[in-house]
Design an enzyme around this catalytic site. Sequence first.
Site, PDB file in Angstrom:
ATOM      1  N   ASP A 117      85.894  34.350  60.746  1.00 51.91           N
ATOM      2  CA  ASP A 117      86.177  34.672  59.352  1.00 51.91           C
ATOM      3  C   ASP A 117      87.680  34.663  59.154  1.00 51.91           C
ATOM      4  O   ASP A 117      88.445  35.066  60.039  1.00 51.91           O
ATOM      5  CB  ASP A 117      85.561  36.014  58.940  1.00 51.91           C
ATOM      6  N   GLU A 153      84.407  48.546  53.233  1.00 47.18           N
ATOM      7  CA  GLU A 153      85.017  49.281  54.348  1.00 47.18           C
ATOM      8  C   GLU A 153      86.035  50.280  53.810  1.00 47.18           C
ATOM      9  O   GLU A 153      86.123  50.506  52.608  1.00 47.18           O
ATOM     10  CB  GLU A 153      85.656  48.317  55.340  1.00 47.18           C
TER      11      GLU A 153
END
Length: 280
Positions: free
Chosen positions: A74, A165
């Site tokens: 990613d 997150e």
Amino acid sequence: MTRTATDNPWRLGLAAVVSVLAMACGVATAGPAAAADYSKAGENVAGSQILRHEGVQSGSPRFDPATGQTLGHDVSGHQGAVDWGQAAGAGARFAYVKATEGTGFVSPQFDQQYHGAHDAGLIRGAYHFARPDVSTGAQQADYFIAHGGAWRGDGTTLPGALDIEYNPYGDACYGKSQADMTAWIADFTRRYLAKQRRSAIIYTSTSWWKLCTGNAGGFGDTNPLWLARYAPEIGELPAGWDKQSIWQFSRTGSLPGDQNYYNGPMNRVEALARGGGSSA
């Protein structure tokens, strides 16, 4: 002569009284909305805050050889222009690329990274860095879809991922209660499903999920899990999931971006891209 409100002291006095009463009752009055802070958007990437809060455990990741694993990466604008040919040559088979954050940031490197991965033969998808403090989940799903997060039934596009997150701008849970955070995530995932006819992948860590949702268990049957944990083993999963689809096991490496393993062989990644499967 035309008169204005400022010419009438009684009207000004009434307005002041209304304003004071509204503040005393906790009612917001009309006025310019505070601009959201995107000063860190260029460095907010999948796992940047998880690494900061949870750190790294020593040791190489261990896998069950019977399941097979598929390497992927990613990336975000932080990596700049990516040499996807090199990544593919070293074994990468899929990639996720940061597209957006909140409702006010689009990665300037998204096009090169997203289309470059496709041109190099990788199956790719886009992810959204969640900002529950700036707008609703549905609004952010709309923004994400409009700026790169749409799914296509071309066999090479993975469903969009919600990166949820620790808050890089303040309170870890964005000032939300566990119930409100769970509702915000549900708002995002419902809108994405309604518009794309695909369930979004949820990227998170078990520790954050416990802290900020109270370990809510209502997503495992619909949304594949992309787990962040920098350790030799997967460890405990968030409630509701009995397996992860993707494991981000490292934020370092010689190849561009973070290191991930899909929990299965390449044909499982292909099935997820085609829409024929939602998890490993």
